[in-house]
Design a protein around this motif. Sequence first.
Motif, PDB file in Angstrom:
ATOM      1  N   LEU A 190      38.815  32.354  28.546  1.00 14.18           N
ATOM      2  CA  LEU A 190      39.946  33.271  28.447  1.00 14.18           C
ATOM      3  C   LEU A 190      41.294  32.566  28.630  1.00 14.18           C
ATOM      4  CD1 LEU A 190      40.615  36.214  27.958  1.00 14.18           C
ATOM      5  CD2 LEU A 190      40.456  36.624  30.422  1.00 14.18           C
ATOM      6  N   SER A 233      35.981  36.093  28.161  1.00 10.18           N
ATOM      7  CA  SER A 233      35.980  35.894  29.617  1.00 10.18           C
ATOM      8  C   SER A 233      34.598  35.478  30.111  1.00 10.18           C
ATOM      9  CB  SER A 233      36.432  37.185  30.305  1.00 10.18           C
ATOM     10  OG  SER A 233      36.406  37.036  31.706  1.00 10.18           O
ATOM     11  N   ARG A 253      37.548  40.488  24.218  1.00 10.48           N
ATOM     12  CA  ARG A 253      38.167  39.863  25.383  1.00 10.48           C
ATOM     13  C   ARG A 253      37.150  39.682  26.513  1.00 10.48           C
ATOM     14  NH1 ARG A 253      43.724  41.963  28.043  1.00 10.48           N
ATOM     15  NH2 ARG A 253      42.445  43.718  28.721  1.00 10.48           N
ATOM     16  N   PRO A 275      45.056  46.244  25.241  1.00  4.88           N
ATOM     17  CA  PRO A 275      44.037  46.619  24.241  1.00  4.88           C
ATOM     18  C   PRO A 275      44.461  47.742  23.308  1.00  4.88           C
ATOM     19  CG  PRO A 275      43.017  46.262  26.377  1.00  4.88           C
ATOM     20  CD  PRO A 275      44.497  46.192  26.602  1.00  4.88           C
ATOM     21  N   ALA A 327      41.715  36.717  17.296  1.00  3.73           N
ATOM     22  CA  ALA A 327      41.648  35.971  18.553  1.00  3.73           C
ATOM     23  C   ALA A 327      41.244  34.546  18.222  1.00  3.73           C
ATOM     24  CB  ALA A 327      40.631  36.609  19.494  1.00  3.73           C
ATOM     25  N   LEU A 352      46.064  35.644  24.787  1.00  3.20           N
ATOM     26  CA  LEU A 352      45.208  36.811  24.626  1.00  3.20           C
ATOM     27  C   LEU A 352      45.110  37.620  25.914  1.00  3.20           C
ATOM     28  CD1 LEU A 352      42.260  37.242  22.401  1.00  3.20           C
ATOM     29  CD2 LEU A 352      41.796  37.703  24.798  1.00  3.20           C
ATOM     30  N   VAL A 353      45.150  36.967  27.049  1.00  3.95           N
ATOM     31  CA  VAL A 353      45.011  37.659  28.321  1.00  3.95           C
ATOM     32  C   VAL A 353      46.155  38.635  28.570  1.00  3.95           C
ATOM     33  CG1 VAL A 353      46.255  35.934  29.705  1.00  3.95           C
ATOM     34  CG2 VAL A 353      44.402  37.287  30.751  1.00  3.95           C
ATOM     35  N   TYR A 406      46.242  34.907  20.692  1.00  2.00           N
ATOM     36  CA  TYR A 406      46.210  36.159  19.932  1.00  2.00           C
ATOM     37  C   TYR A 406      47.290  36.106  18.856  1.00  2.00           C
ATOM     38  CZ  TYR A 406      47.044  41.146  18.958  1.00  2.00           C
ATOM     39  OH  TYR A 406      47.216  42.372  18.345  1.00  2.00           O
TER      40      TYR A 406
END
Length: 499
Positions: A199, A194, A190, A223, A232, A218-219, A204
Amino acid sequence: MPGKLYGVGVGPGDPELITIKAARVIAAADVIAYHSARHGRSIARGIAAAHLRAEQIEEALVYPVTTETTDHPGGYQGAIDAFYTEAAARLATHLEAGRDVVVLAEGDPLFYGSYMHMHKRLADRYETEVVPGVTSISAAAAALGQPLVERDEILTVLPGTLPRAELARRLADTDSAAILKLGRTFGTVRGAISDAGRLDGARYVERATMAGERTADLVDVEPGSVPYFAIALVPGSVAASVPARYPEPTTGAGEVVVIGTGPAGRDWLTPQTAAALAAADDLVGYGPYLARVAPNPRQTRHASDNRVEAQRAAHALDLAASGRRVAVVSGGDPGVFAMAAAVLEVAAQPKYLDVPVRVLPGVTAALAVAASVGAPLGHDHAVISLSDRLKPWDVVAERLVAMARADLAIAIYNPRSSARPWQVGAARDLLLEHRSPETPVVVGRDVGGSGERITVTTLAELDPEQVDMRTLLIIGSSTTRVVQRGGQATVFTPRHYER
């Protein structure tokens, strides 16, 4: 004539995504091989299970290490290389005997798959065929309902194990990317996305086509919740014009699975039990037994005291009735002085009759202690708990005497606690009224654990001070023998019986 080696891709998880050819080859093979971690659970085998035959030979290729350290002189890579060499030799034995061997692989066999290590070691000596499979990348794109690339866009496939700076550089140089091998690498991945300024458009996908499939921006992903089987995706600008879809995660009907972890750590788990633990939403059990199961942030743990079995069972059934998949965790085998009976007793109540309950066996302490010295339970034997919490001591005493008179080997659970330190001595004295003082006795404590201690003594010499709640006793019969082999005592009860 040597057999033929097949590398067969079984797809990303949904058994219906196995190709017709893969199904045919799997069903016809003499030998089915599959890789797994030390827990023994093979996703590839699970996907292919409907096509297996009972008479097929199965070769489980169990990795000696995954992410943990190793004392192999060659380090991690040395241990893995030695494993691949040994696994290839095992398969070569079947091929030399004329047996066709199928090595199952999730996704596609030659796309980040374990099969390739067998292929490199065997393809130059044996006829080989690779049956391709649907990759996890294709499954992830389908789950999102979003194309990865269009027209002249370029797709780059990256392993999440690359350094952050290298990932960021490659992401900046491509139109679209798929990043595999997440799990522990998710934070790095991640961060790299970024760093590359990608991002906002990153997607995901978790467990594509499997039960529990999840899709998200994904943001928004935490985690600590990311498993290894996650991807991803960074679509190209043209492809990203099609909005991604994020359906609600699918869950099956709730159920309770009562499992046994064996006497100690994960080496004692059966593949069936490991699979049930992995699939669970909730883990319910006595705190020390739950501690034997590796943490998974996706799961909720419900630990309780060891004396509230009925309440624990009802809680598990209530969770399952709400649609949760619940694993009730016992030590040893759940059906031997453990949670299976408690769960089934509560489940017999009218309000729980429609809640599915399964019981999966585990390695019980009696078998573990017996195996540590040989085979003292090799003939007729009985199993009893000395605890008088749920039955009176006079019943325990009557049953001990009956077992002694019947000349059965006896496995004794729950022999002593701080509240009842006298019972071991009392049980020994009762047995001495009917057994020779020289009767072999095995005192097994914490078998398989860090505090393992095995003592072979006699009934007359049995010292109650050596016994605690983590100890199991095996009292031999009149035919049980002790033989010194290599400086150690081997104990066994012959299967023939002469009076």
